[in-house]
Scaffold this motif. Structure first.
Motif, PDB file in Angstrom:
ATOM      1  N   ASN A   1       0.279  -1.051   0.087  1.00 11.29           N
ATOM      2  CA  ASN A   1      -0.133  -0.298   0.028  1.00 11.29           C
ATOM      3  C   ASN A   1       1.008   0.981   0.139  1.00 11.29           C
ATOM      4  N   THR A   2       0.548   2.031  -0.781  1.00  9.26           N
ATOM      5  CA  THR A   2       1.365   3.561  -1.068  1.00  9.26           C
ATOM      6  C   THR A   2       0.827   4.278   0.015  1.00  9.26           C
ATOM      7  N   ASN A   3      -0.237   3.958   0.715  1.00  7.10           N
ATOM      8  CA  ASN A   3      -0.019   4.823   1.997  1.00  7.10           C
ATOM      9  C   ASN A   3       0.141   4.501   3.188  1.00  7.10           C
ATOM     10  N   LYS A   4       0.289   5.679   3.872  1.00  6.70           N
ATOM     11  CA  LYS A   4       1.155   5.240   5.686  1.00  6.70           C
ATOM     12  C   LYS A   4      -0.120   4.534   6.122  1.00  6.70           C
ATOM     13  N   ALA A   5       0.125   3.500   6.725  1.00  4.23           N
ATOM     14  CA  ALA A   5      -0.475   2.694   8.126  1.00  4.23           C
ATOM     15  C   ALA A   5      -2.258   4.046   8.786  1.00  4.23           C
ATOM     16  N   GLY A   6      -2.593   3.721   8.715  1.00  2.00           N
ATOM     17  CA  GLY A   6      -3.647   4.593   9.213  1.00  2.00           C
ATOM     18  C   GLY A   6      -3.847   6.403   9.130  1.00  2.00           C
ATOM     19  N   ASP A   7      -3.388   6.966   7.631  1.00  3.69           N
ATOM     20  CA  ASP A   7      -3.237   8.134   7.121  1.00  3.69           C
ATOM     21  C   ASP A   7      -5.076   8.805   7.279  1.00  3.69           C
ATOM     22  N   ALA A   8      -5.569   9.423   8.114  1.00  8.76           N
ATOM     23  CA  ALA A   8      -6.754   9.622   8.277  1.00  8.76           C
ATOM     24  C   ALA A   8      -7.125  10.056   5.925  1.00  8.76           C
ATOM     25  N   ALA A   9      -6.194  10.882   5.487  1.00  8.54           N
ATOM     26  CA  ALA A   9      -6.785  11.151   4.233  1.00  8.54           C
ATOM     27  C   ALA A   9      -7.238  10.362   3.587  1.00  8.54           C
ATOM     28  N   ALA A  10      -6.587   9.276   3.602  1.00  7.04           N
ATOM     29  CA  ALA A  10      -6.786   7.794   2.565  1.00  7.04           C
ATOM     30  C   ALA A  10      -7.323   7.582   3.283  1.00  7.04           C
ATOM     31  N   ILE A  11      -7.893   7.284   4.485  1.00  4.91           N
ATOM     32  CA  ILE A  11      -9.119   6.522   4.793  1.00  4.91           C
ATOM     33  C   ILE A  11     -10.773   7.049   4.839  1.00  4.91           C
ATOM     34  N   ALA A  12     -10.176   8.280   4.712  1.00  4.69           N
ATOM     35  CA  ALA A  12     -11.334   9.415   3.687  1.00  4.69           C
ATOM     36  C   ALA A  12     -12.093   9.240   3.170  1.00  4.69           C
ATOM     37  N   SER A  13     -11.236   9.667   2.152  1.00  7.74           N
ATOM     38  CA  SER A  13     -11.477   9.216   0.997  1.00  7.74           C
ATOM     39  C   SER A  13     -11.897   7.836   0.425  1.00  7.74           C
ATOM     40  N   GLY A  14     -11.192   6.725   0.357  1.00 10.80           N
ATOM     41  CA  GLY A  14     -11.703   5.418   0.093  1.00 10.80           C
ATOM     42  C   GLY A  14     -12.931   5.227   1.275  1.00 10.80           C
ATOM     43  N   LYS A  15     -13.168   5.950   1.732  1.00  8.78           N
ATOM     44  CA  LYS A  15     -14.792   5.698   2.212  1.00  8.78           C
ATOM     45  C   LYS A  15     -15.302   6.369   1.189  1.00  8.78           C
ATOM     46  N   GLU A  16     -15.423   7.404   0.667  1.00  2.00           N
ATOM     47  CA  GLU A  16     -16.430   7.743  -0.240  1.00  2.00           C
ATOM     48  C   GLU A  16     -16.639   6.830  -1.561  1.00  2.00           C
ATOM     49  N   LEU A  17     -15.157   6.478  -2.010  1.00  2.00           N
ATOM     50  CA  LEU A  17     -15.132   5.788  -2.703  1.00  2.00           C
ATOM     51  C   LEU A  17     -15.908   4.767  -2.807  1.00  2.00           C
ATOM     52  N   TRP A  18     -16.008   3.727  -1.211  1.00  2.00           N
ATOM     53  CA  TRP A  18     -16.252   2.492  -1.412  1.00  2.00           C
ATOM     54  C   TRP A  18     -17.799   2.958  -1.462  1.00  2.00           C
ATOM     55  N   ALA A  19     -18.108   3.861  -0.762  1.00  2.00           N
ATOM     56  CA  ALA A  19     -20.031   4.306  -0.461  1.00  2.00           C
ATOM     57  C   ALA A  19     -20.085   4.377  -2.092  1.00  2.00           C
ATOM     58  N   LYS A  20     -19.835   4.929  -2.908  1.00  2.00           N
ATOM     59  CA  LYS A  20     -20.435   4.819  -4.235  1.00  2.00           C
ATOM     60  C   LYS A  20     -20.101   3.710  -5.151  1.00  2.00           C
ATOM     61  N   HIS A  21     -18.604   3.222  -4.797  1.00  2.00           N
ATOM     62  CA  HIS A  21     -18.749   1.868  -5.448  1.00  2.00           C
ATOM     63  C   HIS A  21     -18.540   0.119  -4.463  1.00  2.00           C
ATOM     64  N   CYS A  22     -18.685   0.227  -3.865  1.00  2.00           N
ATOM     65  CA  CYS A  22     -18.385  -1.316  -2.790  1.00  2.00           C
ATOM     66  C   CYS A  22     -20.027  -1.532  -2.185  1.00  2.00           C
ATOM     67  N   LYS A  23     -20.250  -0.578  -1.432  1.00  2.00           N
ATOM     68  CA  LYS A  23     -21.386   0.106  -0.278  1.00  2.00           C
ATOM     69  C   LYS A  23     -22.482  -1.680  -0.669  1.00  2.00           C
ATOM     70  N   SER A  24     -22.342  -1.061  -1.914  1.00  2.00           N
ATOM     71  CA  SER A  24     -24.389  -2.016  -2.506  1.00  2.00           C
ATOM     72  C   SER A  24     -24.276  -3.371  -2.836  1.00  2.00           C
ATOM     73  N   CYS A  25     -23.181  -3.832  -2.595  1.00  2.00           N
ATOM     74  CA  CYS A  25     -22.982  -5.264  -2.060  1.00  2.00           C
ATOM     75  C   CYS A  25     -22.518  -5.118  -0.701  1.00  2.00           C
ATOM     76  N   HIS A  26     -21.333  -4.907  -0.189  1.00  2.00           N
ATOM     77  CA  HIS A  26     -20.286  -4.907   0.736  1.00  2.00           C
ATOM     78  C   HIS A  26     -21.390  -4.967   2.044  1.00  2.00           C
ATOM     79  N   GLY A  27     -21.721  -3.507   1.932  1.00  2.00           N
ATOM     80  CA  GLY A  27     -22.412  -2.435   3.172  1.00  2.00           C
ATOM     81  C   GLY A  27     -21.623  -2.203   3.705  1.00  2.00           C
ATOM     82  N   SER A  28     -21.999  -0.872   4.348  1.00  3.23           N
ATOM     83  CA  SER A  28     -21.552  -0.168   5.179  1.00  3.23           C
ATOM     84  C   SER A  28     -20.341  -0.324   6.123  1.00  3.23           C
ATOM     85  N   LYS A  29     -19.917  -1.905   6.467  1.00  3.50           N
ATOM     86  CA  LYS A  29     -19.416  -2.004   7.165  1.00  3.50           C
ATOM     87  C   LYS A  29     -18.485  -3.002   6.973  1.00  3.50           C
TER      88      LYS A  29
END
Length: 137
Positions: A42-70
């Motif tokens: 992973n090119t992001n540092k573990a616990g990188d808050a900005a990367a996690i926030a970005s990932g959460k937004e992308l998750w909501a758009k692309h992944c959440k419909s099948c995999h759920g919010s958690k």
């Protein structure tokens, strides 16, 4: 007539049992991760808050419909899948390398579509992997 109904019912139950077990076996089929992906970091540092926030937004758009919010595999589309959408909070899933999670998430297989054309930047892909790492139990 009763005999015909009984035979038809028995055949239907046997059909469901046989093909239901085949679908279950498909969910247990292990992923074969190419060595190239296993070694990816992973090119992001573990616990990188900005990367996690970005990932959460992308998750909501692309992944959440099948995999759920958690990441429990309980999104609204999960019930219509032939395979189990997985529990990303499980220790077995979280124990994989970042590269394996990357491969499973973006290259895909079977009902898990390839997302390489939808999520085109490496930065966004690693942001999602960083978010997935927060889904631990």
């Amino acid at each position: 007539m009763k005999k015909f109904i009984l035979i038809s019912f028995t055949f239907a139950i046997a059909f469901i049992f046989i093909f239901g077990n085949a679908a279950t076996a498909q969910t247990k089929k292990p992923w074969v991760i190419p060595d190239k992906y296993k070694a990816m970091k992973n090119t992001n540092k573990a616990g990188d808050a900005a990367a996690i926030a970005s990932g959460k937004e992308l998750w909501a758009k692309h992944c959440k419909s099948c995999h759920g919010s958690k990441g429990l595999g309980d999104g609204p589309k999960a019930a219509s899948l032939k395979t189990n959408a997985g529990d990303f909070s499980a220790a077995a899933f979280q124990g994989q390398s970042d590269g394996a999670i990357y491969y499973e998430s973006f290259v895909g297989r079977d009902e898990m579509p390839n997302f390489e054309k939808k999520i085109t930047t490496e930065k966004e892909r690693w942001d999602i992997v960083s978010f997935i790492r927060t889904l631990k139990k």
